[in-house]
Design a protein around this motif. Sequence first.
Motif, mmCIF file in Angstrom:
data_model
loop_
_atom_site.group_PDB
_atom_site.id
_atom_site.type_symbol
_atom_site.label_atom_id
_atom_site.label_comp_id
_atom_site.label_asym_id
_atom_site.label_seq_id
_atom_site.Cartn_x
_atom_site.Cartn_y
_atom_site.Cartn_z
ATOM 1 N N ASN A 143 0.807 -1.214 0.000
ATOM 2 C CA ASN A 143 0.000 0.000 0.000
ATOM 3 C C ASN A 143 0.844 1.269 0.000
ATOM 4 O O ASN A 143 0.373 2.340 0.378
ATOM 5 C CB ASN A 143 -0.957 0.013 1.201
ATOM 6 C CG ASN A 143 -0.211 0.047 2.535
ATOM 7 O OD1 ASN A 143 0.979 -0.266 2.596
ATOM 8 N ND2 ASN A 143 -0.909 0.420 3.595
ATOM 9 N N LEU A 146 -7.398 6.545 0.705
ATOM 10 C CA LEU A 146 -7.130 5.110 0.614
ATOM 11 C C LEU A 146 -8.284 4.299 1.190
ATOM 12 O O LEU A 146 -8.679 3.271 0.622
ATOM 13 C CB LEU A 146 -5.820 4.781 1.327
ATOM 14 C CG LEU A 146 -4.551 5.320 0.654
ATOM 15 C CD1 LEU A 146 -3.347 5.119 1.554
ATOM 16 C CD2 LEU A 146 -4.332 4.663 -0.697
ATOM 17 N N ARG A 160 2.280 1.319 -4.971
ATOM 18 C CA ARG A 160 1.065 0.805 -5.614
ATOM 19 C C ARG A 160 0.179 1.962 -6.047
ATOM 20 O O ARG A 160 -0.468 1.914 -7.100
ATOM 21 C CB ARG A 160 0.296 -0.105 -4.645
ATOM 22 C CG ARG A 160 -1.075 -0.491 -5.175
ATOM 23 C CD ARG A 160 -1.826 -1.433 -4.253
ATOM 24 N NE ARG A 160 -3.168 -1.662 -4.757
ATOM 25 C CZ ARG A 160 -4.043 -2.497 -4.212
ATOM 26 N NH1 ARG A 160 -3.711 -3.187 -3.135
ATOM 27 N NH2 ARG A 160 -5.256 -2.644 -4.736
ATOM 28 N N TYR A 161 0.158 3.008 -5.235
ATOM 29 C CA TYR A 161 -0.692 4.165 -5.516
ATOM 30 C C TYR A 161 0.155 5.352 -5.950
ATOM 31 O O TYR A 161 1.247 5.572 -5.418
ATOM 32 C CB TYR A 161 -1.515 4.546 -4.285
ATOM 33 C CG TYR A 161 -2.456 3.456 -3.821
ATOM 34 C CD1 TYR A 161 -3.698 3.277 -4.431
ATOM 35 C CD2 TYR A 161 -2.094 2.591 -2.788
ATOM 36 C CE1 TYR A 161 -4.556 2.257 -4.013
ATOM 37 C CE2 TYR A 161 -2.945 1.583 -2.363
ATOM 38 C CZ TYR A 161 -4.173 1.419 -2.985
ATOM 39 O OH TYR A 161 -5.021 0.413 -2.573
ATOM 40 N N VAL A 204 2.398 4.614 -1.120
ATOM 41 C CA VAL A 204 1.938 5.700 -1.991
ATOM 42 C C VAL A 204 3.143 6.491 -2.485
ATOM 43 O O VAL A 204 3.948 6.969 -1.678
ATOM 44 C CB VAL A 204 0.972 6.655 -1.253
ATOM 45 C CG1 VAL A 204 0.537 7.792 -2.190
ATOM 46 C CG2 VAL A 204 -0.251 5.906 -0.741
ATOM 47 N N ILE A 258 -5.606 10.472 -7.012
ATOM 48 C CA ILE A 258 -4.795 9.314 -6.619
ATOM 49 C C ILE A 258 -5.340 8.084 -7.349
ATOM 50 O O ILE A 258 -6.549 7.907 -7.474
ATOM 51 C CB ILE A 258 -4.805 9.109 -5.085
ATOM 52 C CG1 ILE A 258 -3.890 7.947 -4.672
ATOM 53 C CG2 ILE A 258 -6.213 8.906 -4.547
ATOM 54 C CD1 ILE A 258 -3.666 7.851 -3.172
ATOM 55 N N TYR A 259 -4.427 7.239 -7.878
ATOM 56 C CA TYR A 259 -4.899 6.055 -8.592
ATOM 57 C C TYR A 259 -4.059 4.826 -8.243
ATOM 58 O O TYR A 259 -2.946 4.927 -7.733
ATOM 59 C CB TYR A 259 -4.932 6.292 -10.105
ATOM 60 C CG TYR A 259 -3.586 6.371 -10.808
ATOM 61 C CD1 TYR A 259 -2.946 5.222 -11.268
ATOM 62 C CD2 TYR A 259 -2.970 7.595 -11.057
ATOM 63 C CE1 TYR A 259 -1.736 5.279 -11.941
ATOM 64 C CE2 TYR A 259 -1.759 7.675 -11.723
ATOM 65 C CZ TYR A 259 -1.142 6.513 -12.170
ATOM 66 O OH TYR A 259 0.067 6.579 -12.833
ATOM 67 N N ASP A 260 -4.641 3.666 -8.529
ATOM 68 C CA ASP A 260 -4.076 2.367 -8.178
ATOM 69 C C ASP A 260 -3.375 1.770 -9.397
ATOM 70 O O ASP A 260 -4.009 1.476 -10.409
ATOM 71 C CB ASP A 260 -5.211 1.450 -7.710
ATOM 72 C CG ASP A 260 -4.720 0.117 -7.161
ATOM 73 O OD1 ASP A 260 -3.535 -0.200 -7.333
ATOM 74 O OD2 ASP A 260 -5.548 -0.602 -6.565
#
Length: 259
Positions: free
Chosen positions: A3, A105, A85-86, A5, A157-159
């Motif tokens: 996770n 998140l 990941r983000y 960022v 924010i994107y995954d």
Amino acid sequence: MSNLVSIIIPTFNSEKFITEAIESVQNQTFTNWEIILVDDASTDSTVEIINKIINTDSRIHLHQLEANSGTGVARNKALSYAKGRYIAFLDADDLWLPEKLQKQLDFLVQKRIPFTFSSYDCIDEEGNSLLKRVNPPQNMTYRQLFFCNYVGNLTGIYDTQFFGKIPISSIRKRQDWMHWLTILKKIKKAQALPESLAYYRVRQNSISASKFDLVKHNFAVYKQYHGFNWFLALGCMSVFLFTQLVIKPFYIKQLPIQK
């Protein structure tokens, strides 16, 4: 970690604001992040300031461009170094509220979505409130975004597990809008977190401060990103101007004066 960022911050002659921007990330309640700064050949003390901060926080990394190449190139360079990941974005003169990352998140997980954004408040160059909050559509479609960039770059924010790393255009202006359009092409609709989580600094010499430049660079998006001819691009610009002048003001909230 899964996770992590990665926060992308391009800088250019940002000595006045960069410390405050970085501190707004360091003050996050969510702490599993990395900052990737790419300096676009600053001629002031931006790099020296960043290096001093790096010495106290190993999560912060700086890369430098040899020649001034524009925000798009700087962001893309930062993206190439991102390990998270983000992916999130913050400009060197903007700020985040302390719970920005944690709330977004949580929202992504709860809604099972790969991208989100939020409202933001406007401040002046000295950090004083302009008593204006910009609220995006809660369920934004590609068509809405096509005629108006409702996504504040400092809130997106994107995954990458869903999208991969999305390349950023090297066009000097409006790359953020093209970035979000690329995302909406894939997911068709995006949900905004209905809360203000950041401060956008309105500067007198910024592109946003010039209405003529805004029109010029948005026209270039229709021409270059979408590949439209002059006639079609002009038609899109007419709808864009209508949206900007008539529809978007409904999404801007006047805040009460603090006593």
